[in-house]
Motif scaffolding. Structure first.
Motif, mmCIF file in Angstrom:
data_model
loop_
_atom_site.group_PDB
_atom_site.id
_atom_site.type_symbol
_atom_site.label_atom_id
_atom_site.label_comp_id
_atom_site.label_asym_id
_atom_site.label_seq_id
_atom_site.Cartn_x
_atom_site.Cartn_y
_atom_site.Cartn_z
ATOM 1 N N UNK A 18 0.807 -1.224 0.000
ATOM 2 C CA UNK A 18 0.000 0.000 0.000
ATOM 3 C C UNK A 18 0.832 1.261 0.000
ATOM 4 N N UNK A 19 0.124 2.375 -0.113
ATOM 5 C CA UNK A 19 0.742 3.694 -0.143
ATOM 6 C C UNK A 19 -0.006 4.629 0.798
ATOM 7 N N UNK A 20 0.661 5.723 1.154
ATOM 8 C CA UNK A 20 0.045 6.707 2.037
ATOM 9 C C UNK A 20 0.797 6.816 3.348
ATOM 10 N N UNK A 21 0.097 7.314 4.372
ATOM 11 C CA UNK A 21 0.730 7.437 5.685
ATOM 12 C C UNK A 21 1.133 6.053 6.189
ATOM 13 N N UNK A 39 -4.908 -7.705 8.951
ATOM 14 C CA UNK A 39 -4.813 -6.249 8.851
ATOM 15 C C UNK A 39 -4.208 -5.798 7.523
ATOM 16 N N UNK A 40 -3.313 -6.589 6.946
ATOM 17 C CA UNK A 40 -2.588 -6.150 5.751
ATOM 18 C C UNK A 40 -3.506 -5.800 4.577
ATOM 19 N N UNK A 45 -5.221 -0.599 1.664
ATOM 20 C CA UNK A 45 -6.052 0.158 0.729
ATOM 21 C C UNK A 45 -5.919 1.663 0.946
ATOM 22 N N UNK A 46 -5.526 2.063 2.167
ATOM 23 C CA UNK A 46 -5.444 3.494 2.487
ATOM 24 C C UNK A 46 -4.085 3.928 3.017
ATOM 25 N N UNK A 47 -3.284 2.985 3.488
ATOM 26 C CA UNK A 47 -2.049 3.317 4.169
ATOM 27 C C UNK A 47 -0.882 2.483 3.627
ATOM 28 N N UNK A 48 0.324 2.981 3.862
ATOM 29 C CA UNK A 48 1.513 2.169 3.617
ATOM 30 C C UNK A 48 1.642 1.241 4.817
ATOM 31 N N UNK A 49 1.202 0.029 4.660
ATOM 32 C CA UNK A 49 1.031 -0.902 5.771
ATOM 33 C C UNK A 49 2.245 -1.811 5.903
#
Length: 268
Positions: A18-21, A39-40, A45-49
């Motif tokens: 993922x990408x993002x915060x 959780x992954x 879908x919204x965060x760099x996990x």
């Protein structure tokens, strides 16, 4: 597969999607990143996990030194620096909560967006003035002995105690495989250290938004532990998961994921 060297000879395994915060999930003692497999897909879908294996745990290499909470926090700081992560969300389950608090204590909150603490006490030890602790000295000695002399049966019972509902044979099998990857010598070393650290006096200094997630069923950690944290961490919110024990992110994964996401989006 990805590894980061945080110290000469110490390579931490992590899985990322993922990408993002960035949001980093930090497991408990003896555990590993696969415990966050539910959780992954959701958070990516919204965060760099990022699912991280701490020093000597999981697929990270096993080293017979530095197996303390404070060193794990230093490893986390080095890991964040190596990946160039900014405005990080830290999710700490069980001992992972201690790693989060020690990180804040050593390195401050400047690069931390928020924290999520999952089912942990301010200290696991039953100090004379802290009766809700999980371990007294007699219990800790018994656990240390079991790890050295009777590890597999002991851990089978320990894993079962972390859940409100009965584990399937498949889940019990892969979990046992994860928690027995490290040598018994390392397992005993980190058990002792994480059982006697004490963050009670540090809690009021925590200012980042903090979500506290606790299971209603008290086989491992009492709900009173969450109430104590909520009372002492200024900017905190307590959520009780009614059908969970020590692992709400596994037993009520959909509700856990939605609760954490809502907290991140809206704050406390």
């Amino acid at each position: 597969m990805a590894f980061v060297e945080v110290e000469e000879g110490v390579r931490l395994f992590y899985e990322e999607k993922g990408q993002g915060r960035p949001i980093i999930f930090i497991h408990g003692v003896w555990m590993s990143s696969p415990f966050f497999k539910s959780q992954l897909p959701y958070f990516s879908e919204k965060y760099r996990t990022i699912l991280l294996d701490l020093r000597s745990h999981g697929q990270s290499n096993h080293v017979h030194y530095g197996n303390t909470v404070s060193v794990y926090a230093k490893d986390l700081h080095a890991f964040i620096g190596e990946l160039g992560l900014k405005d990080v969300i830290l999710v700490g389950w069980s001992m992972g909560a201690f790693v989060v608090w020690d990180y804040l204590k050593q390195f401050g909150e400047g690069n931390i967006h928020s924290t999520v603490i999952v089912d942990e006490l301010a200290s696991d030890f039953k100090w004379p003035d802290f009766h809700i602790g999980a371990f007294d000295m007699e219990t800790l000695i018994a656990f240390m002995t079991e790890i050295q002399t009777n590890r597999t049966p002991f851990l089978q019972k320990f894993l079962a105690s972390m859940f409100n509902n009965e584990l399937s044979a498949e889940d019990a099998g892969w979990m046992l495989g994860e928690v027995t990857k490290m040598p018994e010598s390392i397992a005993g070393s980190i058990l002792f250290d994480q059982s006697i650290v004490d963050y009670r006096s540090f809690l009021p200094a925590i200012n980042v938004p903090t979500l506290l997630c606790f299971g209603r069923h008290e086989k491992v950690i009492p709900v009173a532990a969450g109430e104590h944290l909520h009372k002492n961490i200024p900017n905190s919110k307590l959520v009780i998961f009614e059908d969970s024990c020590h692992c709400p992110f596994m037993e009520e994964s959909d509700l856990f994921n939605e609760t954490v996401n809502c907290f991140i989006q809206k704050g406390v």
